[in-house]
Motif scaffolding. Structure first.
Motif, PDB file in Angstrom:
ATOM      1  N   HIS A 193       0.929  -1.222   0.342  1.00 49.24           N
ATOM      2  CA  HIS A 193      -0.128  -0.202  -0.069  1.00 49.24           C
ATOM      3  C   HIS A 193       1.114   1.300   0.126  1.00 49.24           C
ATOM      4  O   HIS A 193       0.545   2.326  -0.689  1.00 49.24           O
ATOM      5  CB  HIS A 193      -0.972  -0.135   1.237  1.00 49.24           C
ATOM      6  CG  HIS A 193      -2.156   1.208   1.148  1.00 49.24           C
ATOM      7  ND1 HIS A 193      -2.921   0.872   0.223  1.00 49.24           N
ATOM      8  CD2 HIS A 193      -2.326   2.237   1.799  1.00 49.24           C
ATOM      9  CE1 HIS A 193      -3.759   2.002   0.264  1.00 49.24           C
ATOM     10  NE2 HIS A 193      -3.314   2.731   1.293  1.00 49.24           N
ATOM     11  N   LEU A 217       0.546   4.064  -2.875  1.00 48.81           N
ATOM     12  CA  LEU A 217       0.316   5.363  -2.477  1.00 48.81           C
ATOM     13  C   LEU A 217       1.231   6.455  -3.301  1.00 48.81           C
ATOM     14  O   LEU A 217       1.085   7.246  -4.012  1.00 48.81           O
ATOM     15  CB  LEU A 217       0.484   5.680  -1.050  1.00 48.81           C
ATOM     16  CG  LEU A 217      -0.800   5.305  -0.249  1.00 48.81           C
ATOM     17  CD1 LEU A 217      -0.343   5.531   1.224  1.00 48.81           C
ATOM     18  CD2 LEU A 217      -1.908   6.155  -0.542  1.00 48.81           C
ATOM     19  N   ILE A 250       5.464   9.663   3.163  1.00 45.78           N
ATOM     20  CA  ILE A 250       4.515   8.552   3.105  1.00 45.78           C
ATOM     21  C   ILE A 250       4.742   7.974   4.557  1.00 45.78           C
ATOM     22  O   ILE A 250       5.402   7.865   5.472  1.00 45.78           O
ATOM     23  CB  ILE A 250       5.004   7.444   2.229  1.00 45.78           C
ATOM     24  CG1 ILE A 250       5.344   7.697   0.500  1.00 45.78           C
ATOM     25  CG2 ILE A 250       3.776   6.535   2.161  1.00 45.78           C
ATOM     26  CD1 ILE A 250       5.839   6.589  -0.043  1.00 45.78           C
ATOM     27  N   THR A 296       2.246   5.324   6.551  1.00 43.79           N
ATOM     28  CA  THR A 296       1.229   3.945   6.850  1.00 43.79           C
ATOM     29  C   THR A 296       1.255   3.607   7.936  1.00 43.79           C
ATOM     30  O   THR A 296       0.644   2.273   8.341  1.00 43.79           O
ATOM     31  CB  THR A 296       1.554   3.243   5.663  1.00 43.79           C
ATOM     32  OG1 THR A 296       2.851   2.505   5.921  1.00 43.79           O
ATOM     33  CG2 THR A 296       1.255   3.406   4.177  1.00 43.79           C
ATOM     34  N   ALA A 343       1.689  11.512   1.093  1.00 41.04           N
ATOM     35  CA  ALA A 343       0.632  10.457   0.973  1.00 41.04           C
ATOM     36  C   ALA A 343       0.455   9.738   2.468  1.00 41.04           C
ATOM     37  O   ALA A 343       1.619   9.126   2.839  1.00 41.04           O
ATOM     38  CB  ALA A 343       1.173   9.403  -0.203  1.00 41.04           C
ATOM     39  N   ASP A 402      -2.019   7.084   4.946  1.00 41.65           N
ATOM     40  CA  ASP A 402      -2.878   6.024   5.168  1.00 41.65           C
ATOM     41  C   ASP A 402      -3.622   6.298   6.660  1.00 41.65           C
ATOM     42  O   ASP A 402      -4.522   5.745   6.981  1.00 41.65           O
ATOM     43  CB  ASP A 402      -2.551   4.913   4.786  1.00 41.65           C
ATOM     44  CG  ASP A 402      -3.703   3.892   4.892  1.00 41.65           C
ATOM     45  OD1 ASP A 402      -4.643   4.108   4.306  1.00 41.65           O
ATOM     46  OD2 ASP A 402      -3.550   2.726   5.640  1.00 41.65           O
ATOM     47  N   LEU A 423      -2.172  12.884  -1.197  1.00 41.18           N
ATOM     48  CA  LEU A 423      -3.111  11.832  -1.293  1.00 41.18           C
ATOM     49  C   LEU A 423      -3.362  11.034   0.056  1.00 41.18           C
ATOM     50  O   LEU A 423      -2.391  11.036   0.705  1.00 41.18           O
ATOM     51  CB  LEU A 423      -2.340  10.788  -2.131  1.00 41.18           C
ATOM     52  CG  LEU A 423      -3.235   9.794  -2.622  1.00 41.18           C
ATOM     53  CD1 LEU A 423      -4.288   9.804  -3.592  1.00 41.18           C
ATOM     54  CD2 LEU A 423      -2.288   8.623  -3.251  1.00 41.18           C
ATOM     55  N   THR A 436      -5.617   8.194   2.013  1.00 41.55           N
ATOM     56  CA  THR A 436      -6.557   7.102   2.155  1.00 41.55           C
ATOM     57  C   THR A 436      -6.928   6.908   3.583  1.00 41.55           C
ATOM     58  O   THR A 436      -6.073   7.338   4.415  1.00 41.55           O
ATOM     59  CB  THR A 436      -5.982   5.524   1.469  1.00 41.55           C
ATOM     60  OG1 THR A 436      -4.806   5.371   2.080  1.00 41.55           O
ATOM     61  CG2 THR A 436      -5.800   5.967  -0.013  1.00 41.55           C
TER      62      THR A 436
END
Length: 331
Positions: free
Chosen positions: A112, A116, A233, A235, A259, A261, A294, A296
């Motif tokens: 993931h 991303l 990023i 996550t 990005a 999550d 971005l 999620t």
């Protein structure tokens, strides 16, 4: 015995019930699924249960744990790896059995993180919308070739290692930072100090737990050290990032892209449908105005394989508790 599952989405119910028929065969265990998150006001829903099953945004502070114990709860099963939402000292003081799922599918989260980055870099989400409207122009969709770029991974546990394998396979130079870098990482990259990683990486991906020592690990000082145009990023856990500082770095164009999550105030947003309401979170709304951001909704873990593994380990932990066995995943 009765197990109350909090923050239970339909996919949680399906995976837990399916695995319960295998893992708990012959045991008199009833699963009760509650869609609401666990908090002091909802703890009463566990009345009559000897165990509760919780997720990342359920509250497990001392007050909630005391309320659960007063209702007869003796076991707390976390269907996740992180436990920053748990007052472990209070749980031990109350004599509660607590167990987690330390690693269910590192590859799911690592993949993931790659998804991303690829989406943000090549702007495939924007291209998808354009093409559906008959617009095949490429202006505004320019990306960068990842091969040859330097990727910095903060946290080299199982997810960090899985991510390292992916980026090494793409031909990236991989740097990693961890208080105790595993020997296996040497096959994919070089372990360095955090400052060196921030200085050199074109892409920085976070894969560490949320502790007091890692809260706001990426703050204004860390962001200023990054290469202009670097992509960040996350996550792992939202509070690894100082959101206000990130917004300022995006406005200054110091940060080339973000990005995520996870989000530090996600408990009021994620896993629920807010499409018919307004989002009462100014920082989150501000983030969504940037074209190079971005987001999620904490779906990095969300694969069929991972859901099954989570259910298997969670209910295996329950079986250990019921049978009085030592549980390898107990905290």
């Amino acid at each position: 015995m009765r197990l109350t599952v909090f923050s239970a989405q339909p996919y949680d119910r399906d995976s837990l019930e399916a695995v319960a028929r295998e893992r708990l065969a012959g045991r008199d265990v009833t699963l009760v699924h509650q869609p609401v998150a666990l908090s002091l006001s909802t703890a009463i829903l566990a009345e009559g249960s000897q165990a509760v099953c919780v997720f990342v945004n359920d509250c497990l502070d001392a007050a909630v744990l005391e309320a659960l114990q007063g209702l007869g709860v003796r076991a707390v099963l976390l269907r996740c790896a992180g436990y920053n939402n748990l007052d472990l000292a209070a749980a031990r003081r109350l004599g509660l059995f607590v167990a987690r799922v330390p690693a269910y599918s590192p590859e799911a989260v690592a993949e993931h993180a790659l998804a991303l980055l690829m989406t943000l870099n090549r702007k495939t989400h924007r291209a998808y919308n354009r093409v559906r409207e008959g617009n095949f122009a490429l202006d505004g969709l320019l990306g960068s070739t990842l091969n040859g770029k330097t990727v910095g991974l903060v946290g080299l546990g199982q997810i960090g290692l899985a991510t390292a394998r992916i980026f090494h396979g793409l031909g990236c130079r991989v740097l990693g930072h961890d208080p105790q870098p595993p020997a296996a990482f040497a096959a994919y990259g070089d372990a360095v100090a955090l400052d060196a990683l921030l200085d050199e990486a074109d892409v920085i991906s976070l894969h560490c737990p949320l502790l007091e020592s890692t809260r706001y690990l990426i703050d204004a000082v860390a962001l200023a050290r990054m290469k202009p145009g670097a992509v960040l990023i996350n996550t792992s856990r939202g509070a690894l990032i100082d959101t206000e500082a990130v917004i300022q770095a995006l406005k200054r164009r110091q940060l080339g892209g973000l990005a995520i999550d996870v989000y530090e105030q996600e408990s009021e947003l994620f896993f629920q449908d807010h499409s018919h309401d307004y989002i009462d979170d100014d920082l989150f709304v501000r983030l969504m105005t940037f074209p190079n951001v971005l987001i999620t909704g904490h779906q990095g873990f969300f694969t069929a394989e991972a859901l099954r593994e989570i259910a298997l380990v969670t209910l295996g932990n329950l079986a250990d508790f019921l049978d009085g066995r030592a549980c390898p995943n107990a905290l």
